[in-house]
Design a protein around this motif. Sequence first.
Motif, mmCIF file in Angstrom:
data_model
loop_
_atom_site.group_PDB
_atom_site.id
_atom_site.type_symbol
_atom_site.label_atom_id
_atom_site.label_comp_id
_atom_site.label_asym_id
_atom_site.label_seq_id
_atom_site.Cartn_x
_atom_site.Cartn_y
_atom_site.Cartn_z
ATOM 1 N N VAL A 144 64.397 60.061 31.751
ATOM 2 C CA VAL A 144 65.833 60.276 31.671
ATOM 3 C C VAL A 144 66.459 59.663 32.909
ATOM 4 C CG1 VAL A 144 67.654 61.996 31.644
ATOM 5 C CG2 VAL A 144 65.528 62.415 30.402
ATOM 6 N N VAL A 145 67.402 58.739 32.704
ATOM 7 C CA VAL A 145 68.035 58.141 33.876
ATOM 8 C C VAL A 145 69.399 58.753 34.147
ATOM 9 C CG1 VAL A 145 66.791 55.953 33.764
ATOM 10 C CG2 VAL A 145 68.916 56.217 32.496
ATOM 11 N N GLU A 146 69.996 59.322 33.112
ATOM 12 C CA GLU A 146 71.296 59.946 33.346
ATOM 13 C C GLU A 146 71.553 60.995 32.284
ATOM 14 O OE1 GLU A 146 74.359 57.181 34.035
ATOM 15 O OE2 GLU A 146 75.813 58.690 34.613
ATOM 16 N N GLU A 147 72.283 62.028 32.679
ATOM 17 C CA GLU A 147 72.552 63.106 31.741
ATOM 18 C C GLU A 147 73.901 63.704 32.062
ATOM 19 O OE1 GLU A 147 69.776 66.306 31.989
ATOM 20 O OE2 GLU A 147 70.741 67.438 30.402
ATOM 21 N N GLY A 148 74.650 64.067 31.047
ATOM 22 C CA GLY A 148 75.923 64.710 31.302
ATOM 23 C C GLY A 148 76.779 64.756 30.054
ATOM 24 N N PRO A 149 77.984 65.327 30.156
ATOM 25 C CA PRO A 149 78.911 65.322 29.023
ATOM 26 C C PRO A 149 79.235 63.882 28.628
ATOM 27 C CG PRO A 149 79.670 66.797 30.744
ATOM 28 C CD PRO A 149 78.523 66.038 31.318
ATOM 29 N N VAL A 150 79.419 63.667 27.336
ATOM 30 C CA VAL A 150 79.614 62.315 26.825
ATOM 31 C C VAL A 150 80.768 61.610 27.537
ATOM 32 C CG1 VAL A 150 80.383 61.025 24.809
ATOM 33 C CG2 VAL A 150 78.592 62.725 24.567
ATOM 34 N N ALA A 151 81.893 62.302 27.633
ATOM 35 C CA ALA A 151 83.079 61.675 28.221
ATOM 36 C C ALA A 151 82.795 61.203 29.641
ATOM 37 C CB ALA A 151 84.240 62.662 28.199
ATOM 38 N N ALA A 152 82.144 62.068 30.417
ATOM 39 C CA ALA A 152 81.892 61.737 31.816
ATOM 40 C C ALA A 152 80.937 60.562 31.938
ATOM 41 C CB ALA A 152 81.314 62.965 32.535
ATOM 42 N N VAL A 153 79.862 60.594 31.162
ATOM 43 C CA VAL A 153 78.868 59.524 31.276
ATOM 44 C C VAL A 153 79.467 58.188 30.854
ATOM 45 C CG1 VAL A 153 76.691 58.667 30.360
ATOM 46 C CG2 VAL A 153 76.910 61.077 30.988
ATOM 47 N N PHE A 154 80.255 58.216 29.789
ATOM 48 C CA PHE A 154 80.803 56.960 29.289
ATOM 49 C C PHE A 154 81.910 56.433 30.194
ATOM 50 C CE2 PHE A 154 78.281 57.917 25.790
ATOM 51 C CZ PHE A 154 78.234 56.834 24.925
ATOM 52 N N ALA A 155 82.703 57.363 30.755
ATOM 53 C CA ALA A 155 83.822 56.924 31.581
ATOM 54 C C ALA A 155 83.350 56.475 32.951
ATOM 55 C CB ALA A 155 84.821 58.078 31.721
ATOM 56 N N ASN A 156 82.269 57.126 33.408
ATOM 57 C CA ASN A 156 81.906 56.895 34.796
ATOM 58 C C ASN A 156 80.398 56.892 34.960
ATOM 59 O OD1 ASN A 156 82.153 56.534 37.475
ATOM 60 N ND2 ASN A 156 82.878 58.616 37.937
ATOM 61 N N PRO A 157 79.733 55.877 34.411
ATOM 62 C CA PRO A 157 78.276 55.875 34.484
ATOM 63 C C PRO A 157 77.805 55.742 35.911
ATOM 64 C CG PRO A 157 79.090 53.793 33.638
ATOM 65 C CD PRO A 157 80.275 54.679 33.771
ATOM 66 N N SER A 158 76.899 56.647 36.317
ATOM 67 C CA SER A 158 76.464 56.616 37.705
ATOM 68 C C SER A 158 75.245 55.741 37.883
ATOM 69 C CB SER A 158 76.159 58.044 38.173
ATOM 70 O OG SER A 158 75.057 58.537 37.440
ATOM 71 N N GLN A 159 74.559 55.448 36.792
ATOM 72 C CA GLN A 159 73.334 54.673 36.930
ATOM 73 C C GLN A 159 73.548 53.232 36.471
ATOM 74 O OE1 GLN A 159 70.373 55.740 38.244
ATOM 75 N NE2 GLN A 159 71.547 57.573 38.791
ATOM 76 N N ALA A 160 72.860 52.353 37.136
ATOM 77 C CA ALA A 160 72.977 50.936 36.798
ATOM 78 C C ALA A 160 72.555 50.701 35.352
ATOM 79 C CB ALA A 160 72.108 50.113 37.742
ATOM 80 N N TYR A 161 71.476 51.415 34.927
ATOM 81 C CA TYR A 161 70.958 51.198 33.568
ATOM 82 C C TYR A 161 71.998 51.573 32.521
ATOM 83 C CZ TYR A 161 68.177 51.633 29.390
ATOM 84 O OH TYR A 161 67.713 51.507 28.118
ATOM 85 N N THR A 162 72.659 52.724 32.749
ATOM 86 C CA THR A 162 73.671 53.166 31.804
ATOM 87 C C THR A 162 74.801 52.158 31.715
ATOM 88 O OG1 THR A 162 73.134 55.379 32.553
ATOM 89 C CG2 THR A 162 75.054 55.157 31.146
#
Lengths: 269, 308
Positions: A238-256
Amino acid sequence: MPTSPDVTPLHPSPLLHAIGLVKVFHASGGREVRAVDGVGFSIGTGEVLGIVGESGSGKSTIARMVLRLIEPSAGRIMFAGQDITALGDEAMRRLRGDMQIVFQNPHSALNGRRTIGEAIAEPLRVQTIARGAALHARVDRLLDLVSLPRAFRHRYPHELSGGQKQRVCIARALALEPRFLVLDEPTSALDVSVQAQILDVLGELRRELSLTYLFISHNLAVVRTLCDRVLVMSQGRVVEEGPVAAVFANPSQAYTRTLLDSVPRLPRI
Amino acid sequence: MALPDASPALADAPPTFRMRHATTIRQWRLYAHLFSRSFSSMLGLALVALFLVLAAFGPWLAPYPGDTAGAVKLSQRLLAPSFAHPFGTDEMGADLLSRVIVGTRISLWIGLIITVVGAGIGVPLGIVAGYTKSRLLRGAIMRLTDLFLAVPGLALALAIVAALGPGIANCIAALALVWWPGYVRLVEAKTLSVKEELFVEASRAAGARTPWILWHHILPNCLSPIIVKLSMDMGLAVLSAASLGFIGLGAKPPDPEWGAMISVARSYMPDWWWYSAFPGLAIFLTVLGFNLLGDGLRDILDPRSSGR
C-alpha cells in the motif's frame, strides 16, 4: 477482539479487518514472488473501500485472500470480529453466505452448460437454504433485483450480453443475502456504455440492501464515483490510503500522482 | 429493502416445455444440421443404426434362426452365396447370414460393456487425479495409468484371459480391466483446465463442497470428449473382443461370435472365402461405423479440433 498492537483500525468496529496480509507465490525455478507484501486495511459497515493499482499490483490476490479463496501466506483476516484465517473448512463454508464476490470476467464466471436460473440458484442449493417452489421464487426475486426478465432463467450464458451476464453474477452473489461484497474489477471487461449501468446497479443495491463493498479497480474514475475511501497499491504494497476526495485532490505519493496523471483526459473545448 | 415479493402467478401461465427448453432444442437442431451436412458422419450413423437394429431384433430377422446355435445340416455344407443363403453356409451347413446377424448382439454387448466399464473406472479416477491438490494421490493415479498404458492393452488382456481361462465373460472382464487408462488421461487433462475456470472459483465462493463442484461443473464440461471417445472405443472394443475370439480366448466356436467364426473359417481359406469374408465384413463395418460416428460427434461437439 485480538488485534496486534501496531495496527489501529480506522473504524471502531470494522466489518472486515485485514492485518499484515502476505501472499508468496512459488514460481517455477524456485523463485518467490511476493504478490502481496504486508497489506493491512479495515472496512467499516456500509463503507465502500476502493483498491486501485496497476495490473500486477496484487489487487485481485487481496480480493481472493479476503474470502479465503486462496490462503494467505501470512497475516490475519477478521470478519465481523471473528478471525477467519484459522477457520475450518466447514465453518468457512457456512460463513461464505455473508461474504460474496463478483468477478472481473462475467464470460468465464458462468458455467456455459448451466442455465442462468441454475447459476443463480446454486448458492441457495449448496447452502441448503431453499428448494422447490421457494427456490424458484427466490430466483425470480433475484432476477428482479438486477432488472433482468424472469424468463432469463431458462437461458444459457452464451445467449446473454456481457452486461447481462454481469447482472447474473451480481444476482448470484446476492442470493445468500451477504453483508459484504468483494467486487473484483466488475466493469473492466464490459463496454463503456454498460459499465455505467452496472455501477448504477451496484450503487442502488448498496443503498437498498445496506451492503459493504471492497471495490477493486484500475479505473480511477469508477473508484471516485463509488468509493468512500481508497487504497493505492503498487507492487504488493500500500503506497497511499485515505478518503477518496483527499487522495485524488492531493496525492501525497509520487506513484499515486503518476497513476492519476496517466488517465487520459479529453481536451476542453 | 425494496425487494418486490415474488408472485409466481404474475400474469403469465407457467411456461411450456418448449419454452423452457427453447435453447436446448435450438442447440440440438443445430447439432442435427451440422451432423447431417457431413456424409461420413451420416454414413457412420447409418451403419451404427443398422447394427443396433440387427442387435435388437436379430433372432427375428435371421432367415434361419435355428442355424445360429450349431445346427448340423451336412447336406448343405459350405455352399457358395446364393439366393437361399446370401452369405453362403459354413462347414456344418448353417446359414452364415443368420449367424452373422445373431452375432451382432454378442459383439455389441461386449463392446458396450467394455467401454462403459472402462469409462466407469477411468472417468472418476481422471477427475480425482485432475482435481486433487494432493500431489501424492495424483501421482499415484497417473503413474498407475502410465503403467497400464505402457503395456499394449490387448497383450495385457491376453495374459488376464489366459490366467482366468477362456470364455466370453472372462474376455469382457479382461478387456474392461485394461480399457480405463485412456479415460484417465483424457479426463485428467480436461479437468486440469476446467478447474481453473472462474465459475469453479465462484462455486467455491458460494460454499459448494468438492463433490458438488465435480458433479455440476467439472463433469459436464468433460462430457463432450468422453462421448466422442466412447463412440470411437466401441468399434475398437468390438475389434478387440473379436481378436480374443479369433485366437480362441473369447467366445467359443458354436457361439455365433464374429471373431470365433473367423477363427474356424481361417482353415477354409481361400477356396471357401465367404466363410471368413462375411463375418470379417461385419467387424469391419461395425468398427468403421463407430469411428465415423465418433469423428462426426467430435466435429459438432468439439469444433475447434477439426479446424472448421
